[in-house]
Structure formats: structure tokens, C-alpha cells
Design a protein around this motif. Structure first.
Motif, PDB file in Angstrom:
ATOM      1  N   GLY A 386      48.037  27.704  40.091  1.00  0.00           N
ATOM      2  CA  GLY A 386      47.361  28.699  39.424  1.00  0.00           C
ATOM      3  C   GLY A 386      46.193  27.896  38.509  1.00  0.00           C
ATOM      4  O   GLY A 386      46.207  26.731  38.478  1.00  0.00           O
ATOM      5  N   GLY A 387      45.370  28.840  38.126  1.00  0.00           N
ATOM      6  CA  GLY A 387      44.449  28.275  37.217  1.00  0.00           C
ATOM      7  C   GLY A 387      44.761  27.384  35.871  1.00  0.00           C
ATOM      8  O   GLY A 387      46.194  27.558  35.382  1.00  0.00           O
ATOM      9  N   VAL A 388      44.118  26.515  35.439  1.00  0.00           N
ATOM     10  CA  VAL A 388      44.431  25.698  34.251  1.00  0.00           C
ATOM     11  C   VAL A 388      44.261  26.376  33.051  1.00  0.00           C
ATOM     12  O   VAL A 388      45.193  26.429  32.132  1.00  0.00           O
ATOM     13  N   ILE A 389      43.054  27.149  32.941  1.00  0.00           N
ATOM     14  CA  ILE A 389      42.933  28.033  31.689  1.00  0.00           C
ATOM     15  C   ILE A 389      42.635  29.470  31.992  1.00  0.00           C
ATOM     16  O   ILE A 389      41.723  29.776  33.101  1.00  0.00           O
ATOM     17  N   ASP A 390      43.448  30.286  31.549  1.00  0.00           N
ATOM     18  CA  ASP A 390      43.411  31.560  31.944  1.00  0.00           C
ATOM     19  C   ASP A 390      42.100  32.336  31.432  1.00  0.00           C
ATOM     20  O   ASP A 390      41.541  32.009  30.340  1.00  0.00           O
ATOM     21  N   PRO A 391      41.505  33.238  31.932  1.00  0.00           N
ATOM     22  CA  PRO A 391      40.225  33.645  31.638  1.00  0.00           C
ATOM     23  C   PRO A 391      40.423  34.765  30.197  1.00  0.00           C
ATOM     24  O   PRO A 391      39.500  34.410  29.419  1.00  0.00           O
TER      25      PRO A 391
END
Length: 749
Positions: A386-391
Motif C-alpha cells: 500500500g501507499g507510504v503516506i495515507d491521503p
């Protein structure tokens, strides 16, 4: 015993030195994977002086009282007591070894005694602080929540062990010398020396071998540990902090607040009129951060001072500046083998490296390279990370600057957050939907509400109707040469009903003081603060260029008058103030700008405004982030309040440098707050704890946010009905205006 001590110590020394040196070189290579940045090398003497000042003065840490003092001794002891390590190597071969020249020098021995003791006591204090604020007990209120606990405790126990070994060796040295009474050279360790009085010489010698070995092994076991953990910021910050402070954004040593940096690609500012075909807009990959950004991530010591002051984190939102930096650091180091092998994606997403280059890259690094920088934590359909930084993390930031202000190693959190936002907005068109309305209104009407341009003059008509005062428009109603101050009203000041009260009050005060001022009227448009901090740099450039052209024309005409170079801009909105003063120079606009509280304070000092009528009640003042923390204007609003008779001022717990945001900055004014407690509610709750009659501020955004929350509290019965939220200018006007006298009673004939 001696042979074993020598062998164990030397083996540990060699392995530790080799691994630490290899890791240092690796960190350097990882930092170099960031993009170019040539702005970090100006004024080397000033930068060096800043490093010395921040280290020896502990200018950030000492704001925290006993913790700052304890850390000072630990930091100074770590570097200044390195000669005791050299001495320990000598003692392996000769138990009575002392350093040449200074070994028997009394000042040196007293220094070792004092610093060694205070370093040991200092680390005990820091350990106690950490244990008293464990996340398992304090939850989010612990600034250590999310920090890598074992690394922190390992470092602290290492320092404690070394400190105890230093003092034990000092005591044993005294015993070997036969010290049988108090001696200044053994200022603190004499009781240890006395405890060994009468011990056989051979036993003392073996104890020296033992503790010298322990000191060396503890030291180089630490070197081995950091050597195999190059992303161990809690340890590496001891070395990297000097570089991070030296290469900070501002040459003069200032913090990375106020202006945002221009948008760059490959280290060069982007020409928005004709951008290069391969220009990178914002940051979508960790290597798009500058090398200073990677150095920032590597330097983070996980102390959590940024986190403890963050309004988002304190109201239950997912953003912690510390955890954001830690996530970027772990991602950068996990992806590094791929980048160092030549890996990387073009703007179109094509892999630059050949299959041969990537053949030896570990699978974990290849998987890390495929992670989106911004994205939810859920794995992809084929198991992709998954992404490194969540929106939600990215969009929770209010850019209040508390993290940057508090960070002891000068990490530039806001710049990194805005860089990531820029890519999301300008390339992905991915941002909270409600902010899109604000952007469209700015593009079409030049203000966030989408009101007609002529509406900017409605407050002028209202003021004339209410008071008879006419506010001139520069170039229309008044010759520019006659103007002393150009009043920048701002969108909120001209169009938002509550903010218009501040605008009218300030204009009336200027009229009362006899100040010659004028406004731009319909020529004024949004400064671009909100779109820039949202990430829409293109819109900021467009709005800014338009305003710079307008201001240059107006002030150039004004400079032809007798007032000459004293022509200045005054703004009631700290966001406008910050943008025009600090960011428009990037667009060719160099203006002298002051905030309305600064001008009002000046007019009071000159006797042109006399606050004489009492305004009774308890007042508490809220520091706007973009006036206080970003521009260091703390005193003028408080001095104005202090000059108004009848007011009793009481500060909220979080004020000035540690002031708490209202929740409107960073374009959050135009976004819904759906996660956790509302930031403005948290701030108003803090104000209400003082039971005030007046909550005052000096920013239209703050005025709106605080008013909304206070009105909600009144509806709930949690706030006094007569509690009011007002700008400092409104308070001053109330005190300056003459109280109307009652008409005389008619006399009977």
C-alpha cells in the motif's frame, strides 16, 4: 584477565568502527539519491555559527526546562568525553595509564568528574521522562507514541552504561593512586575510591581491565548496532543533526517558516510560462525530494516534539509530523538499493534502469519501489504494498508550523507536505472535493466565495453609511502620491461578514488617527495563500503575478510623492501579510508590509490613538499561526490589549510559540473536517477553561473559526451568552470612540 579484555575490546572496536563507517557512507549515498538543491550553501560562516549556537545553546531543547538541560549534558558529554574512551584503551595495556599532557591536569580531571556525573544524571532524567510518558499509559498524549521504543531505550541504556563505567574507572584510578582523603581531582568519584581502600593492588588492576573493557565494548556494541541499522535516527541524529542544521533552508539560521519554497524540478525553479518537457511537478517518488529532504528524514530522532504540538494529532487525526517523517525515512532506506542500482521511473512511468542493473537488487527493494508515495495502506489486488503516506494524513495538515518551530534538528515538515500536495493537485487532480469549489471561484472571480468583483467595495459603502467615513480607492479617489499606507483588505476582509467588522473598525481607527490611506478596491484579488498551500502552485503564480503587477504600479506612482520610500502596505489578514511580504519577492514583488496590529500599536505609542473608554471583562488572546509562529509578531496585539482600560488579560495554556491552530490554515478553511475533534472546538474549549468574557484574535480566518465554535458552544449551553469573539482592532475602536453623552433633560418653565 588483561589478555581477554584486550582481545574482546579490540575485536569489538574493529567490527564496530568498520560497520559504523560503512553505514555512514551508505547514509551519504542514500541522501544523494534525492534531487539537486543548490540553495543550501550560502553564507557558510553564518551557517557554521548557527550550528554552534544551536548545539552549545540548545536553543530549541532548552525551551523545555529540565529536559533541555538534561539533554545538553548528555549531548556535550557524548562528544567531550571521547578522550575517556582513548584512556580506556590505554588502561587495557597499563592499568595506571593516563593521557599524555592532560592526564594529571586538575582542570581536565575536574571536567571529567563533573561532565561525567551530569551526563549520567542527565540520561537518568531523560529515561525517567520517557518511562513516565509511555504510549501504553498516555496514548496519543505521549510524544513517544509511534517511536521505535527499543532503539530509544537501547541508546539511553548505552549512555547510562558508559557514564557509570567512566565514574567507576575514575574511582578505581583514585584507589590505585592511594587517595585516602578528599581530592579535587576526584570531586565526585572519591566515595568510590574510598570504597576500594585496602583492596589488593592486583584486584584493583583487574577491575580496571574489566571496566575499561566494558566501556569499550558498550561503546562499540552501539557502533555495531547503528552500523547494521543506518535508518536508526534516534542514534544517527547525534552526527547528522550538525549537517541538517548547517544545511537548513534559511542562510541566516531562521526556521523554515513564513514563505514556501518555489516549486523546483531537478533543483531549478519551474518556469510556469514555459515549463520543460521533463519537469517534475511536486513529489510523487521519494527520490523527488531534494537531498536535504532525505537528510531530514534520516536525522529525525523520534523525540515527538512536533507530534505533541500538532493540532491534527491532538484532535484525533491520522497526521503526526513525526510518523510522517519516519514513514518517509523507512521508505527511502527500503527503496535505496533499487535507486542506488540506477533504478527510477521517468515522467511517463518508464523504468530507466536495465534488467542487468536491477538483477542484484533484493526483491524487497523492488517491491518497495512500486509503492505509491501517496495511497491507502491496503495492499493491491496482486499483493502490491500500500501507499507510504495515507491521503488523510496529507490533507490533515494546517501548515501551522508548530512542527517546524519545535523540531530540535530543523526538519522542514511543511515544505515536504506541500511538495507532496503539489503533485496530487497538479498532476493527479486528487484532493478533497470541497476544495475544488474554492479553486474554481479563485480562477473565475478572484475570491474563494465566487462573489462578484464589485462586492469588494460593499464594506466601503457600509462604512460610509454607518459613520460618514469615505475610504478612497487609490488612483480613483486619491492621488497615489498622497497615500501613506496602502491598505490590503483581503478577500475575507472585504467579503466575509464577520471579517468585514474588523475591516471597518481598522479603517475607522486609521481615519481617527489622521492616517492617509487608500485601498485598491476592485483591483485587488486573492493573494494565492490557500491555493499555494493546497498545492496548486500554478494558480498561485497566476494570482501572484497579477497582484505584483498591480502593487508595483500603485506603489511606483505613490513613491513619486513627498512621503517617498515610507510608502507601505498594511494588511489585516496574516495570510495576505505573509504572502505579500515573504512570497511575492519570488515573483518580483518587493514590498514593505506590516500587520494592522503593528500599525495600531505604533499609532497608540505616538499618541494618535487614545484608548480611554473602559472595556470591562476577562480577555484571552489567540495567536494566529501566520502572524505569530510564521512571522514572530507576538507583542503588538498584546500591547494593544494592555492599553485598553478595563481588560484583564489571561493567556491560554498554549500561546505564542506553542500557540494552537484554529484549524483554517493550509487551505483547511475550505475543507470539511470529518476525522476526530474539530480543531477550532479544541481551541475554544481551551479558551473556555479560563471563563473569559472576550476571545480576541488578529486574523479573519481565526475570527471565523473561533466564532463558529463559540456559537456552537452557546447553543449547547457550554458558553456564556455574552461571550464575544472579536479582532483586536474592534476592541481598540470600542475604547477609542467617545461614549455618546445623554441628551440633557428639558427644564420646566
Amino acid at each position: 584477565m588483561q589478555l581477554a579484555a584486550i582481545v574482546i575490546s579490540l575485536v569489538t572496536f574493529v567490527i564496530g568502527t568498520a560497520l559504523a563507517a560503512r553505514a555512514a557512507l551508505y547514509i551519504y549515498k542514500v541522501v544523494r539519491t534525492g534531487s539537486a538543491d543548490t540553495t543550501r550553501f550560502g553564507q557558510p560562516a553564518q551557517r557554521a555559527a548557527t550550528v554552534v549556537k544551536e548545539f552549545l545553546g540548545h536553543t530549541r531543547m532548552n525551551r523545555w526546562g529540565v529536559v533541555g538541560v538534561a539533554h545538553w549534558f548528555v549531548a556535550v558529554g557524548f562528544f567531550s568525553l571521547v578522550l575517556t574512551l582513548v584512556n580506556a584503551f590505554g588502561q587495557l595495556f597499563d592499568a595506571e595509564f593516563v593521557l599524555p599532557v592532560i592526564g594529571h591536569w586538575l582542570p581536565w580531571n575536574v571536567f571529567v568528574e563533573l561532565i561525567g556525573t551530569l551526563t549520567t544524571l542527565g540520561i537518568l532524567v531523560l529515561m525517567a521522562v520517557r518511562l513516565l510518558s509511555l504510549p501504553s499509559r498516555a496514548g496519543r498524549k505521549s510524544r513517544f507514541a509511534g517511536s521505535i521504543a527499543w532503539q530509544a531505550f537501547y541508546v539511553e541504556y548505552t549512555i547510562l552504561g558508559i557514564g557509570l563505567c567512566i565514574m567507576m574507572l575514575r574511582g578505581l584510578e583514585g584507589a590505585l593512586e592511594g587517595v585516602d582523603s578528599y581530592d579535587p581531582a576526584y570531586l565526585v568519584s572519591y566515595p568510590i575510591a574510598a570504597a576500594f581502600h585496602g583492596t589488593a593492588h592486583g584486584t584493583l588492576v583487574n577491575l580496571v581491565y574489566l571496566f575499561a573493557m566494558l566501556k569499550i565494548c558498550i561503546s562499540f556494541a552501539w557502533a555495531i548496532t547503528i552500523g547494521v541499522n543506518p535508518s536508526m535516527g534516534v542514534a544517527w541524529h547525534r552526527f547528522l543533526a550538525f549537517f541538517n542544521i548547517y544545511f537548513k533552508r534559511e542562510d541566516d539560521g531562521g526556521t523554515a517558516l513564513g514563505a514556501l519554497r518555489p516549486m523546483t524540478s531537478g533543483g531549478a525553479p519551474i518556469d510556469f510560462e514555459d515549463p520543460a518537457d521533463d519537469a517534475v511537478f511536486g513529489v510523487s517518488q521519494v527520490e523527488h525530494f531534494s537531498w536535504k529532504g532525505i537528510l531530514d528524514f534520516s536525522t529525525c530522532t523520534e523525540c515527538g516534539r512536533c507530534q505533541s504540538q500538532c493540532p491534527a494529532w491532538n484532535t484525533g487525526k491520522p497526521l503526526s509530523p513525526k510518523l510522517l517523517i519516519m514513514s518517509l525515512r523507512e521508505h527511502a532506506f527500503a527503496k535505496a538499493p533499487y535507486l542506488l542500482a540506477g533504478g527510477g521511473k521517468s515522467v511517463e512511468g518508464e523504468e530507466r534502469a536495465t534488467a542487468e542493473q536491477l538483477a542484484g537488487v533484493p526483491a524487497a527493494a523492488l517491491a518497495e519501489a512500486e509503492r505509491p508515495l501517496i495511497g491507502t495502506a491496503e495492499a493491491g489486488p496482486n499483493g502490491e504494498l500500500g501507499g507510504v503516506i495515507d491521503p488523510d494524513v496529507l490533507w490533515s495538515c494546517t501548515t501551522c508550523g508548530a512542527c517546524v518551530e519545535q523540531c530540535p534538528v530543523d526538519i522542514e515538515h511543511i515544505d515536504h507536505i506541500v511538495d507532496m500536495r503539489r503533485y496530487q493537485v497538479m498532476i493527479e487532480s486528487s484532493f478533497p472535493t470541497e476544495a475544488g469549489t474554492m479553486l474554481k471561484n479563485l480562477e473565475n472571480k478572484g475570491n474563494p466565495w465566487g462573489l462578484a468583483t464589485k462586492a469588494r467595495l460593499d464594506w466601503v459603502k457600509e462604512l460610509k453609511k454607518e459613520t460618514g467615513i469615505e475610504v478612497p480607492v487609490i488612483g480613483e479617489d486619491i492621488d497615489p502620491a498622497e497615500v501613506e499606507y496602502l491598505y490590503w483588505v483581503g478577500c475575507a476582509g472585504a467579503l466575509e461578514d464577520r471579517a468585514k467588522k474588523t475591516t471597518k473598525a481598522f479603517a475607522e481607527l486609521l481615519h481617527t488617527a489622521g492616517v492617509k490611506f487608500a485601498i485598491l478596491g476592485k483591483e485587488e484579488t486573492c493573494t494565492g495563500d490557500s491555493p499555494r498551500r493546497l498545492g496548486n502552485e500554478f494558480l498561485f503564480q497566476m494570482l501572484g503575478a497579477q497582484n505584483v503587477e498591480t502593487l508595483n504600479a500603485a506603489l511606483e506612482a505613490a513613491s513619486e510623492g513627498v512621503m517617498g520610500p515610507t510608502k507601505r502596505i498594511v494588511a489585516t489578514c496574516p495570510h495576505c501579510f505573509n504572502t505579500i511580504a515573504n512570497e511575492y519577492p519570488q515573483l518580483g514583488g518587493h514590498f514593505e508590509v506590516i500587520h494592522h496590529t503593528q500599525l495600531l500599536q505604533h499609532l497608540i505609542d505616538e499618541g494618535k490613538l487614545l484608548p480611554v473608554n473602559p472595556v470591562e471583562g476577562l480577555i484571552t488572546y489567540h495567536d494566529p499561526c501566520y502572524l505569530g509562529r510564521h512571522n514572530k509578531v507576538y507583542t503588538p496585539p498584546r500591547e494593544i490589549i494592555g492599553k485598553v482600560p478595563g481588560l484583564r488579560n489571561e493567556e491560554m495554556h498554549r500561546h505564542k510559540e506553542r500557540g494552537f491552530c484554529c484549524g483554517a490554515g493550509g487551505a483547511r478553511m475550505w475543507m470539511e473536517e470529518r476525522i476526530g475533534k474539530r480543531i477550532n472546538t479544541e481551541r475554544v474549549d481551551e479558551a473556555l477553561s479560563l471563563n473569559p468574557d472576550i476571545v480576541s484574535t488578529a486574523c479573519p480566518f481565526c475570527l471565523v473559526m473561533l466564532s463558529d465554535s463559540v456559537n456552537g458552544k452557546k447553543n449547547e449551553g457550554a458558553a456564556k451568552e455574552h461571550l464575544k469573539v472579536v479582532d483586536v482592532a474592534q476592541l481598540l475602536l470600542e475604547s477609542v470612540k467617545a461614549v455618546p453623552t445623554a441628551e440633557a433633560e428639558p427644564v420646566d418653565a
